[in-house]
Structure formats: C-alpha cells, structure tokens
Design a protein around this motif. Structure first.
Motif, PDB file in Angstrom:
ATOM      1  N   SER A 281      51.626   9.446  94.247  1.00 59.85           N
ATOM      2  CA  SER A 281      52.207   9.123  95.948  1.00 59.85           C
ATOM      3  C   SER A 281      52.835  10.361  96.480  1.00 59.85           C
ATOM      4  O   SER A 281      53.719  10.934  95.788  1.00 59.85           O
ATOM      5  CB  SER A 281      52.973   7.385  96.236  1.00 59.85           C
ATOM      6  OG  SER A 281      53.947   7.797  95.398  1.00 59.85           O
ATOM      7  N   ALA A 337      51.879   5.478 104.104  1.00 62.62           N
ATOM      8  CA  ALA A 337      51.241   7.136 103.677  1.00 62.62           C
ATOM      9  C   ALA A 337      51.956   8.552 103.644  1.00 62.62           C
ATOM     10  O   ALA A 337      51.565   9.622 103.205  1.00 62.62           O
ATOM     11  CB  ALA A 337      49.911   7.453 103.879  1.00 62.62           C
ATOM     12  N   TYR A 502      43.898   8.153 105.104  1.00 65.02           N
ATOM     13  CA  TYR A 502      45.217   9.138 103.182  1.00 65.02           C
ATOM     14  C   TYR A 502      44.056   9.775 103.040  1.00 65.02           C
ATOM     15  O   TYR A 502      43.345   9.458 101.543  1.00 65.02           O
ATOM     16  CB  TYR A 502      45.199   7.683 102.656  1.00 65.02           C
ATOM     17  CG  TYR A 502      46.058   7.771 101.706  1.00 65.02           C
ATOM     18  CD1 TYR A 502      47.420   8.679 102.483  1.00 65.02           C
ATOM     19  CD2 TYR A 502      46.123   7.584 100.040  1.00 65.02           C
ATOM     20  CE1 TYR A 502      48.961   8.413 100.660  1.00 65.02           C
ATOM     21  CE2 TYR A 502      46.950   8.009  99.134  1.00 65.02           C
ATOM     22  CZ  TYR A 502      47.768   9.223  99.968  1.00 65.02           C
ATOM     23  OH  TYR A 502      48.693   9.258  98.486  1.00 65.02           O
ATOM     24  N   SER A 504      44.371  11.905  99.041  1.00 60.31           N
ATOM     25  CA  SER A 504      45.186  11.776  98.151  1.00 60.31           C
ATOM     26  C   SER A 504      45.931  12.996  97.687  1.00 60.31           C
ATOM     27  O   SER A 504      45.339  13.962  98.173  1.00 60.31           O
ATOM     28  CB  SER A 504      43.745  11.223  96.727  1.00 60.31           C
ATOM     29  OG  SER A 504      43.876  10.055  97.574  1.00 60.31           O
TER      30      SER A 504
ATOM     31  N   GLU B 241      59.472   1.848  91.287  1.00 64.05           N
ATOM     32  CA  GLU B 241      59.329   2.658  92.000  1.00 64.05           C
ATOM     33  C   GLU B 241      60.164   3.754  91.124  1.00 64.05           C
ATOM     34  O   GLU B 241      61.331   3.697  91.101  1.00 64.05           O
ATOM     35  CB  GLU B 241      59.357   3.169  93.548  1.00 64.05           C
ATOM     36  CG  GLU B 241      58.392   2.788  94.634  1.00 64.05           C
ATOM     37  CD  GLU B 241      56.827   3.717  94.194  1.00 64.05           C
ATOM     38  OE1 GLU B 241      57.253   4.801  93.941  1.00 64.05           O
ATOM     39  OE2 GLU B 241      55.951   3.327  93.876  1.00 64.05           O
TER      40      GLU B 241
END
Lengths: 534, 283
Positions: A281, A337, A502, A504, B241
């Motif tokens: 992320s 995102a 989105y 990556s 997280e």
C-alpha cells in the motif's frame, strides 16, 4: 521468610531474568536453514491458500489457486500487464476461418515433468475431458465460447466440439462467434492449462477430479511438484527442461501467511518475494523503502473498485443514480488508495480504444437528494456488505449515503459470503475489487448472464443483446460505437457503481532478480526468468 | 445517627489498592458517561477538514483515525460499549451459573452428573473459538456478544458454587432447616446460597475483566461489533497496520492503555473482595 530475604530473592530473580534476556538478544541469530546444503531456495509468500492442485477443480476459482497452477502447469501464453501476449506453451497464434477459429502453433520443446513431450493431442484431450458433462469441473463457463458446448461450457451430445489437432504441434480451437486471438488469451489464458492426459487414459471422466495424480501432480510448467502441506505450504523445484529456460533457483517454497505479515516477513528476510507482484500500500511504501527495498510503481491500473448494487431490492434506477451521485468518490478513493487511485465512471480501462475522456467526480449531494425524493425509496435500511479489510471504506460510504438520506447498515463478512449474498439477494450493496484487463467487456460480459446475474437485473434482454453484438463485432470502429452505446445505457441504469482504478506499488525483491512484477495481475509469473544468487 | 458500615465493605475499603481501584472504576464509568456530552464530537462522523490520520491537535485531542473520525470520541463511546459488554456478560454468566451450581451440588445424582458434564464440556472447549463461531452465526451486535459470552460464561461460576455447596450442604444448620420441614427451594436460596456466594462475588470483577478482553479480541479479529460502532477492541485494530503501529501511536496506545488499566483494576478489586470476604484465608 522475612521481608528482607524476600526482597533479596526478588532482586536476584529479576537480575537473572534481565541477564538472560540480554544474552539472548546479543547472540547471533542463526540463518534459517536452506532445504539442503547447496540448494538455492526462493521463499514465496501468499496471503490465501489454494484449494486444490487440480487446476480445473478449484472451488473458489481464486487468483491464489491460479498463481499456484501457473507454476506447475503450462498455459498457452504469457500475458503482460499491458495486455500484450508472449509465447509460452504456444509459440504463435493466428486467426482462422474468418475469425471463428484460432490456430495455436505449440512449442515443440515443451515436455511434462515425466519427460513426455506436450503435443496438440494433450491440449485437445484436456479440453475434451473438461468439457465432458460427466467431468465434475468447477466453473467451465470460460469454455462456453467453444463450438459444440452449451452455456455452461459442457459439450453438447451430438455436436462436434471445437477442438482439433491439425498436426502434432498445431491446435485449432473453433468458436461459436468470431474471436480476436489476443482478446481470447487476455480473457481466458489464466483458465486453460494442459493436463498430462497420457497418465489419465484409463481414468473415467467422472473420476478425473478425485484421481490420486492431483496429490502429486505432473504438469509441464516451470516448476515441478515436491511436497504439499495442504493450505499452508507447497514446495516446488525448478523444471530444468522448461521450454523457455530453467528458473534460476533450485526450489520454490510457497508459504501461506496473513496479508499483514507479508511485508514484515520480506523485510525480516523470511521471504524473497510475495504475491501478487510484491504489492504494497502507499502507506507502507516508506517502511519498505526505509528497509532498503525499491518500490516500483505500476504502469497499468491493477485494481478496479466497484459498489455492487442489488437491482431487485433497489429496483428504481433513480435510487441507484442517487447512490452514484451521493458517493464522494474522490474522498473514498483517497481513503482507500491514497494518491495511487483515480475515480472512474466506467469499468473500461483508460488508454484503450474503448475508453472515453477521464472521469470527473460526479459527487452531487443535492442532486442525490432530489433523485431520492423522486424515487420509490421509502426509508428502508439497505445492507452494505464488505470484507473486514474494507470496513473503514464502508463506514465512509455509509456516511455519504446517510447524508443523502439513505439508511445503510454494514455487514462485515468474508469475500465468498459477500459474493454469495449478492448473488442470492441477501445484501443490497457490496464493495468489491477486481483485476481489470484491457478488454472492453472484461467486467460486464460475465455479470449480466442468466447464470451469473450478480446484480439481480430483472430483465437481461438488452444486456444479452448488446453484449452479443459487441462480442460478435470484429471491426474496431463499429465495436467502439457499440461499447459507447452500452456505456450510456449503464450510466442511465446504474446496475453497479464504478468507483476507481488503482495503480499497484510493487516492492522489488532484494534477493531474486528478473521478476516481472506488474504482470502478476494476470495471474502469471515469469518464474523461468527469476534468478536467486547462491 | 451514623449508619454502620457492612464489615465486608469495611474490610474492602481498608485495602488501599482495592479501594483505589474501586474508586477508579467508578470514576471511569462516570467519565465515560459524562465526557461525550461535553466533547461535541460524533464518534462516527468524518471530519473532512482534519483528514485521515490527523495527529493530536486542539481540535482532536487524540487525533483522527483512517476514516477521519475523532479518536477520543470513539475511545469514550467505545469504552461505554466495552464496559457494557463486560459487566452484562459477567452478570448473565453469574445468573446462569449460580442456580446450576447450587442444583448440581445440592441435588446430586443425575442433576450433578449432567450439569457437571456440561460444565466440563464447556470448559474443555477453547472459549474464544466457540464465542467466535457463535458470534459469526448470530451476527455482529453488542447484544449478541453479551448473550454469547454470558451464556458460555456460566460454567466457571457453576463449578465454583458447586464446590462450596458440596461442603455447605453437610453443615448442621442445613440439616436443621431440613428437619424443620423447609422445602428444597427454601434451603437452597435462603440457607445454602448466602453461604456459598462469597467466592462468586470475589470472582465477579475478574469475570468482567475477562469479558472485556474477550470482546476486545473479537473486535480485534474483526467479528465483534457492527461497523462503524466503536469499542476499545476494534480501536486496537488500527495497530494491525505496520505503519500505524510504528508512526501513529495516538491511534492505538490510548485504547490499549484503557483495556490494560481497567482489567488490572478489576483484578485488584476481585483480589480485595476475596480477602474481604475471607479475612482468615487471606492471612
């Protein structure tokens, strides 16, 4: 025992514990042993388990299973992130019979792990077996385009199956409608594997799926099966005779671990790489970079987010339009995102001949309220299903919809329950994401059929008609016009709400070179080009 | 006229640690009920101007979470839920466990056999997994969690009461009641119960603490409450997280501290109660 003695004892114990802790921490951490002395092992992480080692017997049909089959079994082509296809099991392919057939020239060096050459007969026998109605294949609708099959992909008795062996290394597939070879591969390459049919000659079709061969499968992919601990660990070894080259390692150990632990395991050195494409992320990007990893930005959107709608319970198109207008997609996209997403009003990937101008955020709260006032919505509570990973996003969607006057209750469930619940009408809405392809109908073609009416549309006749027309049209200009017409209809009917695409981010392995990270979104990995130094 | 203090309460308040913890728990409940009224923040509403993961500021004393919601507001409302689940689960478990333990100990025979075997079965099964399965089946809600935890929590209370009842029922005063023609129900609830209830009182705070931890675990695993309802457990979920764990301490340290301090206070009150109810045994 007096108080003083107690204190001394407690102090001594504390000191001993502290010393032992220090000694443990100071000691050299032993390297995790490799499977054997000289073996070069690649540790590969996967966040979900595969469900079978028989590629046509995957209950979930999930990408986690496909990425495993990709290693053991061979496919016709290797699909790159931008939708271009490279040779793999087939060296080349071309259209035949006015677009109704594709001729695949197979690689003559391809061989199964037991040494038997892979021929066109193996491919033909595989497709004949899995289209056999007696064979308990899970999800063979991808074969329903082949001539001689019904809507479920099962062979129709008395009709000739569209699979022919032209010569030892030429396979011909014939379809009901004209097919563009590249589009066929982008759409279905991930579903079609060649099986060692020479080992299955005596096996009745009805018993194919439960055959013992699948406990220790023999494929013709870049890796050979070694051992499996079902659901948690799979050990493969490099196929030195793979036609595209031998992988640059000895063994590949695939371990299932929680998604949240993949990056930490990579940083700790417990993993060399993790699927899919070392995805990370945007939030965790600095952690990976601080740990000395290079983070690669994807060039093609790898994920498409949508809000599925139940068109039966939300029967008025005005209510569905109101939902679309009430969603502040920019805010939702930012939450989910970060800066790697961009909002969309369509499922069609940008940059293809079928994509329109860039979408603007259609957020219009007053417009949503007005539409809702005109609709048949009477204040009932709508159920929004999501997975636990998307609970925060669902909470934000709930707020958006509440502001417009829609009552929403969130149900946090697992992915399969969510899809099953949408399919049977349990839920009114659900947040889902998918891996897009460059094809215009990659998302819509399979969701508006009688067998898979996921959005519970009451009358599918228009969808069936326009989708057939688009699929049969081979002239690009005419096809674009038809797609535009379909998109305009979708914008009016809003059977689902497209949210955003989105891009990556991929954490590059520090130990394995040659990985094509972005292409893993097509569930294929160029394992034969990977190399890990000893 | 000065009212005479109950000897148990007197002994409990004389225990400085227990008295302090009792005062802390009372104050905590009071603050959790009153503070949200003055805070003026909706625990479920995004502050678009502050944004996601805003650090602590004068606007948001404990910052905002991944949806831009005020963490302090969620901590206070979440505390109400966590304590509600803790206390009500413990009460339900006690209400079920006490009569069953009394029956098993006093009646003996088939009563004893079936109740105690059920008790063994419940205690042999990993409780968190059982709670997890049942909550998944019933659906996520505060009341379902209370119901499941309460119903599954009877066995430890029943075993405690059963053991005490076995020894109490042999006492002369029970024999005397029986000789005087008292019914079984009267003997059980008027004679036996007052003499076996002391350890239940002592175990009660610990049971509350365990229920709070159990709810926290369920919420942490994502099967606790319905989104967007807050609890201390699901606030701790933020720590899953890696980036939050390392760079946003305001998101998970406060709920973590609340859980630890509350459970510790409950344990110390339980310990104090045990000593107060059995002053000889504690020496």
């Amino acid at each position: 025992m007096n108080v003083k003695l107690k204190k001394i004892l407690a102090l001594t114990l504390s000191l001993v514990m502290a010393c032992s802790l220090c000694l443990t921490a100071c000691g050299n951490q032993e390297e995790s042993p490799e499977p054997s002395g000289e073996t070069v092992n690649v540790n590969y992480g996967l966040s979900n388990a595969w469900d079978s080692l028989m590629p046509y017997y995957s209950v979930s049909g999930s990408n986690y299973s496909r990425i495993i089959y990709d290693k053991i079994y061979d496919r016709l082509a290797y699909v790159q992130a931008d939708g271009t296809c490279l040779p793999r099991g087939a060296d080349s392919w071309e259209s035949a019979d006015n677009g109704y057939a594709i001729l695949f020239k197979l690689n003559e060096k391809a061989a199964f792990h037991d040494g038997t050459p892979v021929t066109a007969q193996h491919w033909a026998d595989t497709l004949t077996l899995v289209t056999d109605p007696a064979c308990e294949v899970f999800g063979r609708t991808f074969l329903s385009g082949l001539a001689g099959t019904d809507d479920t992909g099962a062979a129709v008795a008395g009709e000739k199956l569209g699979v022919d062996v032209v010569d030892e290394y030429t396979l011909k597939l014939t379809f009901k409608n004209p097919v563009i070879p590249n589009e066929f591969l982008v759409d279905y390459n991930r579903e079609i594997y060649v099986l060692p049919t020479h080992l299955l000659a005596e096996v009745p079709a009805a018993e194919l799926m439960t055959n013992e061969l699948w406990l220790a499968p023999v494929g013709s992919g870049p890796c050979k099966f070694v051992s499996e601990l079902a659901g948690s660990n799979l050990v493969l070894e490099a196929n030195e005779n793979y036609q595209l080259g031998a992988p640059g390692f000895d063994t590949l150990t695939i371990t299932v671990m929680d998604k949240a632990n993949l990056l930490t395991a990579l940083i700790a050195g417990d993993l060399d790489y993790y699927a899919f494409g070392g995805s990370v992320s945007e939030e965790n990007r600095p952690i990976a970079e601080e740990a000395g990893f290079t983070v690669l930005e994807g060039t093609v959107p790898a994920t498409f987010y949508e809000l599925m709608l139940n068109n039966e319970s939300i029967s008025d198109a005005k209510t569905r339009q109101a939902i679309n207008l009430a969603l502040d997609k920019e805010l939702l996209c930012l939450q989910s995102a970060g800066s790697m997403g961009f909002v969309t009003n369509t499922s069609i990937l940008p940059g293809t001949p079928y994509s329109g101008p860039a979408a603007e955020n259609a957020y219009d709260l007053q417009g949503a309220k007005d539409l809702l006032a005109e609709s048949n919505y009477a204040g009932e509570t709508l159920t929004l299903a999501c997975t636990s990973a998307r609970a925060s996003l669902a909470a934000l969607i709930q707020q958006n919809l509440n502001e417009a006057g829609l009552n929403v209750q969130i149900e946090t469930v697992d992915s399969s329950t969510m899809f099953a619940g949408m399919y049977d009408g349990t839920y009114d809405m659900a947040v889902a994401s998918h891996t897009p392809t460059t094809l215009p109908l990659w998302f819509t073609a399979s969701r508006f059929t009688e067998d898979n009416n996921l959005f519970r549309v009451a009358d599918l006749s228009y969808y069936t008609q326009i989708l057939d027309m688009i699929q049969q049209e081979t002239v690009e200009e005419a096809r674009v016009a038809l797609v535009d017409e379909f998109e305009a209809y979708l914008a009016q009917e809003v059977p689902f709400v497209p949210l955003w695409f989105y891009y990556s981010l991929h954490v590059q392995s520090n130990t394995v070179t040659g990985i094509d990270y972005p292409s893993s979104s097509y569930c294929n990995e160029n394992v034969w080009e990977w190399s890990k130094g000893e | 006229m000065k009212r005479k203090q109950h000897p148990v309460l007197k002994r409990l308040l004389a225990d400085r640690k227990a008295a302090f913890c009792l005062a802390f728990l009372a104050l905590e409940i009071l603050l959790l009920l009153i503070l949200p009224l003055f805070l003026g923040q909706d625990p479920n509403l995004t502050d678009k101007t502050a944004g996601f993961w805003a650090p602590p500021s004068s606007e948001h004393l404990l910052g905002t979470d991944d949806v831009g919601r005020d963490i302090l507001a969620r901590l206070l409302y979440g505390g109400q839920i966590s304590l509600l689940v803790g206390y009500l689960s413990a009460i339900l478990g006690t209400l079920l466990g006490v009569p069953l333990g009394l029956l098993a100990g006093y009646k003996g025979g088939k009563w004893e056999y079936w109740i105690m075997r059920a008790c063994d079965t419940f205690q042999a099964f990993p409780s968190l997994i059982l709670v997890l399965c049942l909550v998944s089946l019933l659906g996520p809600s505060v009341w379902n969690i209370i119901l499941v935890q309460g119903v599954l929590g009877w066995s430890s209370v029943a075993r405690l009461v059963y053991g005490s009842t076995l020894s109490v029922k042999e006492k002369e005063y029970v024999e005397a009641s029986r000789a005087l023609g008292a019914t079984d129900r009267a003997i059980l609830f008027r004679t036996v119960l007052p003499n076996v209830i002391a350890p239940v009182w002592a175990a009660f705070p610990m049971k509350v603490g365990r229920a709070i931890l159990s709810e926290s675990s369920l919420s942490f695993l994502g099967v606790g409450l319905r989104t967007p309802q807050a609890s201390w457990g699901n606030l701790m979920q933020n720590a899953l997280e890696l980036i939050t764990l390392t760079t946003r301490p305001w998101a998970w340290i406060p709920p973590g501290l609340c859980i630890v301090v509350t459970v510790l206070a409950l344990l110390l009150v339980g310990e104090g109660l045990r000593k107060a109810l059995n002053p000889r045994g504690s020496r």
